[in-house]
Design a protein around this motif. Structure first.
Motif, PDB file in Angstrom:
ATOM      1  N   GLN A 264      33.244   6.477-153.817  1.00  0.00           N
ATOM      2  CA  GLN A 264      31.964   6.127-154.416  1.00  0.00           C
ATOM      3  C   GLN A 264      31.662   7.009-155.617  1.00  0.00           C
ATOM      4  OE1 GLN A 264      29.975   6.176-150.291  1.00  0.00           O
ATOM      5  NE2 GLN A 264      28.702   4.744-151.415  1.00  0.00           N
ATOM      6  N   ASP A 265      30.916   6.415-156.581  1.00  0.00           N
ATOM      7  CA  ASP A 265      30.479   7.207-157.714  1.00  0.00           C
ATOM      8  C   ASP A 265      29.112   7.821-157.404  1.00  0.00           C
ATOM      9  OD1 ASP A 265      29.639   4.215-159.660  1.00  0.00           O
ATOM     10  OD2 ASP A 265      28.575   5.212-158.023  1.00  0.00           O
ATOM     11  N   ALA A 266      28.517   8.463-158.410  1.00  0.00           N
ATOM     12  CA  ALA A 266      27.259   9.184-158.178  1.00  0.00           C
ATOM     13  C   ALA A 266      26.121   8.265-157.780  1.00  0.00           C
ATOM     14  CB  ALA A 266      26.877   9.955-159.450  1.00  0.00           C
ATOM     15  N   GLU A 267      26.196   6.985-158.150  1.00  0.00           N
ATOM     16  CA  GLU A 267      25.135   6.039-157.807  1.00  0.00           C
ATOM     17  C   GLU A 267      25.393   5.330-156.482  1.00  0.00           C
ATOM     18  OE1 GLU A 267      24.738   7.351-161.619  1.00  0.00           O
ATOM     19  OE2 GLU A 267      26.462   6.192-160.951  1.00  0.00           O
ATOM     20  N   GLY A 268      26.465   5.682-155.791  1.00  0.00           N
ATOM     21  CA  GLY A 268      26.772   5.044-154.519  1.00  0.00           C
ATOM     22  C   GLY A 268      27.583   3.777-154.638  1.00  0.00           C
ATOM     23  N   ASN A 269      27.981   3.391-155.865  1.00  0.00           N
ATOM     24  CA  ASN A 269      28.837   2.222-156.035  1.00  0.00           C
ATOM     25  C   ASN A 269      30.257   2.553-155.595  1.00  0.00           C
ATOM     26  OD1 ASN A 269      26.694   0.763-157.401  1.00  0.00           O
ATOM     27  ND2 ASN A 269      27.117   2.089-159.156  1.00  0.00           N
ATOM     28  N   TYR A 270      30.986   1.551-155.108  1.00  0.00           N
ATOM     29  CA  TYR A 270      32.364   1.760-154.678  1.00  0.00           C
ATOM     30  C   TYR A 270      33.296   1.511-155.862  1.00  0.00           C
ATOM     31  CZ  TYR A 270      30.618   2.088-149.970  1.00  0.00           C
ATOM     32  OH  TYR A 270      29.952   2.505-148.856  1.00  0.00           O
ATOM     33  N   VAL A 271      34.165   2.474-156.142  1.00  0.00           N
ATOM     34  CA  VAL A 271      35.031   2.430-157.309  1.00  0.00           C
ATOM     35  C   VAL A 271      36.298   1.644-156.981  1.00  0.00           C
ATOM     36  CG1 VAL A 271      36.304   3.790-158.997  1.00  0.00           C
ATOM     37  CG2 VAL A 271      34.122   4.638-158.096  1.00  0.00           C
ATOM     38  N   ASP A 272      36.519   0.546-157.700  1.00  0.00           N
ATOM     39  CA  ASP A 272      37.693  -0.329-157.599  1.00  0.00           C
ATOM     40  C   ASP A 272      37.706  -1.183-156.341  1.00  0.00           C
ATOM     41  OD1 ASP A 272      39.879   2.052-159.209  1.00  0.00           O
ATOM     42  OD2 ASP A 272      38.766   0.372-160.051  1.00  0.00           O
ATOM     43  N   SER A 273      37.306  -0.638-155.188  1.00  0.00           N
ATOM     44  CA  SER A 273      37.334  -1.454-153.970  1.00  0.00           C
ATOM     45  C   SER A 273      36.424  -0.847-152.918  1.00  0.00           C
ATOM     46  CB  SER A 273      38.761  -1.568-153.417  1.00  0.00           C
ATOM     47  OG  SER A 273      39.212  -0.314-152.929  1.00  0.00           O
ATOM     48  N   ALA A 274      35.988  -1.708-151.990  1.00  0.00           N
ATOM     49  CA  ALA A 274      35.221  -1.281-150.824  1.00  0.00           C
ATOM     50  C   ALA A 274      35.850  -1.938-149.599  1.00  0.00           C
ATOM     51  CB  ALA A 274      33.747  -1.678-150.939  1.00  0.00           C
ATOM     52  N   THR A 275      35.970  -1.190-148.507  1.00  0.00           N
ATOM     53  CA  THR A 275      36.575  -1.699-147.281  1.00  0.00           C
ATOM     54  C   THR A 275      35.512  -1.787-146.194  1.00  0.00           C
ATOM     55  OG1 THR A 275      38.733  -0.783-147.837  1.00  0.00           O
ATOM     56  CG2 THR A 275      38.344  -1.324-145.529  1.00  0.00           C
ATOM     57  N   VAL A 276      35.373  -2.966-145.600  1.00  0.00           N
ATOM     58  CA  VAL A 276      34.385  -3.206-144.549  1.00  0.00           C
ATOM     59  C   VAL A 276      35.109  -3.279-143.205  1.00  0.00           C
ATOM     60  CG1 VAL A 276      32.554  -4.715-143.710  1.00  0.00           C
ATOM     61  CG2 VAL A 276      32.939  -4.469-146.173  1.00  0.00           C
ATOM     62  N   THR A 277      34.731  -2.391-142.285  1.00  0.00           N
ATOM     63  CA  THR A 277      35.309  -2.363-140.944  1.00  0.00           C
ATOM     64  C   THR A 277      34.266  -2.844-139.953  1.00  0.00           C
ATOM     65  OG1 THR A 277      36.728  -0.499-141.544  1.00  0.00           O
ATOM     66  CG2 THR A 277      36.426  -0.936-139.185  1.00  0.00           C
ATOM     67  N   VAL A 278      34.591  -3.890-139.204  1.00  0.00           N
ATOM     68  CA  VAL A 278      33.678  -4.481-138.229  1.00  0.00           C
ATOM     69  C   VAL A 278      34.101  -4.038-136.829  1.00  0.00           C
ATOM     70  CG1 VAL A 278      32.671  -6.614-137.343  1.00  0.00           C
ATOM     71  CG2 VAL A 278      33.355  -6.462-139.744  1.00  0.00           C
ATOM     72  N   THR A 279      33.138  -3.596-136.023  1.00  0.00           N
ATOM     73  CA  THR A 279      33.404  -3.154-134.655  1.00  0.00           C
ATOM     74  C   THR A 279      32.515  -3.940-133.703  1.00  0.00           C
ATOM     75  OG1 THR A 279      33.927  -0.923-135.450  1.00  0.00           O
ATOM     76  CG2 THR A 279      33.467  -1.180-133.097  1.00  0.00           C
ATOM     77  N   ALA A 280      33.120  -4.495-132.657  1.00  0.00           N
ATOM     78  CA  ALA A 280      32.362  -5.281-131.675  1.00  0.00           C
ATOM     79  C   ALA A 280      32.701  -4.803-130.272  1.00  0.00           C
ATOM     80  CB  ALA A 280      32.667  -6.767-131.812  1.00  0.00           C
ATOM     81  N   THR A 281      31.689  -4.716-129.408  1.00  0.00           N
ATOM     82  CA  THR A 281      31.890  -4.346-128.009  1.00  0.00           C
ATOM     83  C   THR A 281      31.078  -5.288-127.134  1.00  0.00           C
ATOM     84  OG1 THR A 281      30.066  -2.741-128.079  1.00  0.00           O
ATOM     85  CG2 THR A 281      32.276  -1.912-128.549  1.00  0.00           C
ATOM     86  N   ASP A 282      31.552  -5.489-125.906  1.00  0.00           N
ATOM     87  CA  ASP A 282      30.845  -6.332-124.941  1.00  0.00           C
ATOM     88  C   ASP A 282      31.145  -5.806-123.554  1.00  0.00           C
ATOM     89  OD1 ASP A 282      30.776  -8.906-123.037  1.00  0.00           O
ATOM     90  OD2 ASP A 282      29.418  -9.221-124.710  1.00  0.00           O
ATOM     91  N   ASP A 283      30.114  -5.360-122.835  1.00  0.00           N
ATOM     92  CA  ASP A 283      30.300  -4.768-121.522  1.00  0.00           C
ATOM     93  C   ASP A 283      30.421  -5.805-120.420  1.00  0.00           C
ATOM     94  OD1 ASP A 283      28.016  -2.089-122.379  1.00  0.00           O
ATOM     95  OD2 ASP A 283      30.193  -2.203-122.569  1.00  0.00           O
ATOM     96  N   GLY A 284      30.252  -7.099-120.757  1.00  0.00           N
ATOM     97  CA  GLY A 284      30.327  -8.140-119.746  1.00  0.00           C
ATOM     98  C   GLY A 284      31.695  -8.780-119.710  1.00  0.00           C
TER      99      GLY A 284
END
Length: 710
Positions: A264-284
């Motif tokens: 990230q740069d100083a403004e919080g923008n992602y430089v060249d790319s951003a990676t989104v990681t999704v996490t899901a849980t289910d106790d049933g």
């Protein structure tokens, strides 16, 4: 000291990397032609053509097959191809949906009035397999298709590689509770995968299109196979598992979250790319499916972190469904990607639009509203400012309302993240006064009241304003003589005592209503929640004779509040800061103290509690008298699978423990399934090797009438 308790294991989500295709970009430049070489079989040279028309549901012409090699892509969206309305279309190759080739980046935007009159060409190199293409223009989502690429020579004699993984909530015997989900993956590096099929419990072979959910209680065997484009079929694979009924019906949807990472740069923008990681849980019943979509382009099955590289503002939405069919709410994460490497020297583009009621001469009656819009294809817009009638430059946060009669000039400009400032623009307009009548405004107080008319616990005040002239601009209120505050939603007053809420409204012409007020009294609720939540923690994990935890310990914190309900749980590990508790903590070696507390929805905070424990390294050689035979042997059957050390001094034969006592043959088979499943998870075994070992265990007579063949 905490005593050990058995903790339920969270289902693991296997992930594979995905790369998102840019939503708007020019086509890749054709690679340079290689220098002449010695004579050999020429690469396939071909031209593939797509055309656009007035339709938003399909391309006019689109290919269905091709051969591997260098290829000329032609995309024409012009009057000659049937586009008579000037409608834009894109030809975009899918680079994220599983099951397709992702090695070609192509994204052509064309319309009859562009610089090329709607006809564009690009040179790409195609490889065997399937490609998916689509149009990214909103509303054109059904303009999509696929085509198959073969190697053109018929030389592929190698079948695909195919594997399967079983996931779901398991009990201590390794059985799947409620349901099991089987995910099949197939790859082919030559002609590409054509079909994937599965057969459940000896039934008919069925095309595989999505993970297979098996919910019938009992033992199951699922065979699978794949065929490539040249017709080569893989050997049948097999996974075996058991499903048992769950005690209570699962009606709770999964919990799903997403995290954005990257430079990230100083403004919080992602430089060249951003990676989104999704996490899901289910106790049933366990997580069955996780899905995501980028910028409203349609949901896809999530199999691993999603990388977005196109500069600009983006939103990734996500959701999850469990094996019982419960679907979570859709969540979203917004972020901005900016280009790195090459310096951005292009300023933003900024425009202004003036709106409002106008008279015959074009003057704005009573008020005008100026809306500014800015965009930047490089580093992104950092700020937008305006200056009204020579005043100070002001940060633009929303439409600007001007209601003073007379001629006005509003200058505006924008600056991007790289510091490039646009030229100043100017909007000129005149306002004539017509509306001289102030708005009408009223208040309504609601809530539970006692016999004296007092509001019990709290009162809710709702304000309403109307103006038949220029329209309402703002509504404000002041509680008990406090500062005037912009009204945006009903005001809840919970403090016991007498209260007066004053209110007023102003229209777009600047007329302000007379001040109104409502007086009321709030008394305490005799049934108010004044009891703090109860909170507890347990530490679980493998322990030695001195009650030390081996390698890691898991801390699970829970809280209960029977009145207003638990609002939050917090913990502090050793000398760390208080942190919101969202899932069990995994703690490594050392002596530790964990502090914990909970707060209910009424604001009551529990006492801070703590517990101490020690984590030590486990003995690396857990099997000093190890079975060191070269291969895995079960009963009289040699599986020819290498009998390797599993990482703690124990071999696979040690863990299978064929000489141990088992109540039944099925108990031994379940034990082998559990052991080999863990070895696949840790990378010691391949899935196909596990299947061979499980089949050998099934064919053995170990555990039959207490007989353990050596």
């Amino acid at each position: 000291m905490f005593r050990p308790l058995v903790a339920a294991a969270a289902a693991a989500l296997t992930v594979l990397g995905l790369v998102a295709a840019p939503a708007s970009a020019t086509p890749e430049a054709a690679p340079p032609k290689p220098a002449p070489a010695a004579p050999q079989a020429a690469a396939a040279a071909q031209t593939l053509t797509w055309t656009g028309t007035d339709s938003t549901t399909e391309y006019g012409i689109e290919p269905t097959s091709a051969v591997a090699g260098q290829t000329t892509i032609v995309f024409e969206n012009s009057t000659a191809t049937g586009n008579t309305t000037g409608m834009p279309h894109t030809l975009t190759f899918d680079r994220s949906t599983p099951g397709y080739n992702h090695d070609v980046s192509l994204n052509i935007l064309a319309n009859p009035f562009d610089a090329n009159n709607g006809r564009h060409e690009a040179t790409v190199t195609l490889t065997p397999g399937k490609y998916r293409y689509y149009c990214t223009i909103p509303g054109h989502s059904t303009m999509a298709g696929e085509f198959t690429v073969t190697n053109g020579g018929g030389g592929d004699t190698t079948p695909p590689t195919v594997s399967a993984q079983v996931t779901g909530t398991q009990n201590t015997e390794g059985d799947y509770v409620g349901s099991a989900t089987v995910t099949i993956n197939a790859t082919d590096t030559e002609s590409g995968v054509d079909t994937v099929e599965y057969q459940l419990d000896g039934g008919a072979w069925t095309p595989y299109t999505a993970p297979v959910v098996v919910s019938a209680a009992g033992d199951h065997m699922l065979h699978y196979r794949a065929t490539d484009v040249e017709g080569n079929a893989s050997p049948d694979g097999m996974v075996s598992f058991s499903v048992v009924e769950e005690g209570n019906e699962d009606t709770t949807p999964p919990t799903v979250t997403a995290e954005v990472s990257g430079e990230q740069d100083a403004e919080g923008n992602y430089v060249d790319s951003a990676t989104v990681t999704v996490t899901a849980t289910d106790d049933g019943s366990g997580v069955a499916l996780v899905e995501y979509e980028i910028d409203d382009t349609g949901f896809h099955a999530y199999t691993g972190p999603v990388t977005v590289t196109e500069p600009g503002d983006h939103t990734v939405q996500f959701r999850a469904t469990d094996a019982a069919g419960n679907e979570s709410q859709t969540g979203s994460v917004p972020f901005r990607v900016v280009e790195g490497g090459e310096e951005d020297t292009t300023p933003p583009t900024v425009t202004a639009e003036v709106s409002g009621e106008q008279d015959a001469e074009g003057n704005y009656v009573d008020a005008a509203v100026v809306t500014l819009s800015a965009s930047d294809q490089g580093s992104g817009v950092a700020s937008v400012e305006y200056q009204l009638d020579g005043g100070a430059w002001t940060a633009y946060t929303g439409p600007v309302t001007v209601n003073t009669a007379g001629a006005h000039m509003l200058h505006y400009r924008a600056t991007d993240v790289a510091g490039n400032a646009s030229p100043e623009g100017m909007a000129h307009f005149t306002i004539v006064e017509q509306d001289t009548t102030a708005p009408t405004v009223s208040a309504t107080v609601v809530g539970q009241q006692d016999a004296e008319g007092n509001y019990v616990g709290s009162a809710l005040v709702t304000l309403s304003a109307s103006d038949e002239g220029s329209g309402v601009d703002t509504v404000e209120y002041s509680l008990d003589g406090g500062p005037w505050t912009r009204y945006s939603q009903a005001v809840q007053v919970s403090a016991a005592g007498e209260h007066t809420l004053a209110y007023r409204a102003t229209d777009l012409a600047g007329n302000t209503s007379a001040q109104g007020s409502e007086s009321f009294t709030v008394v305490e609720d005799p049934n108010e929640d004044t009891v703090a939540p109860s909170v507890s923690a347990v530490v679980t994990g493998d322990q030695d004779a001195s009650w030390n935890y081996l390698d890691t310990a898991t801390v699970t914190i829970s809280a209960l509040d029977v009145d207003s309900g638990v609002a939050s749980i917090e913990y502090k590990l050793d000398d760390g800061a208080w942190t919101a508790y969202t899932e069990p903590l995994s703690v490594g070696e050392g002596s530790h103290t964990v502090w914990y507390r909970a707060t209910d929805n009424a604001g009551n905070v529990s006492a801070e509690l703590s517990g101490s424990f020690t984590v030590v390294a486990a003995n690396n050689d857990a099997c000093p008298d190890s079975d060191t035979r070269a291969t895995v042997i079960i009963g009289y059957e040699n599986t020819f699978i290498a009998n390797v050390d599993t990482g703690n001094g124990c071999t696979i034969n040690d863990l299978i423990a064929e000489d141990a006592e088992y109540e039944t043959h099925n108990a031994f088979v379940r034990h082998v399934k559990q052991v080999t499943r863990n070895l696949v998870t840790t990378g010691v075994l391949l899935s196909v090797e596990r299947d061979i070992i499980v089949r050998a265990a099934t064919r053995s007579d170990i555990g039959t009438n207490g007989a353990n063949a050596a």
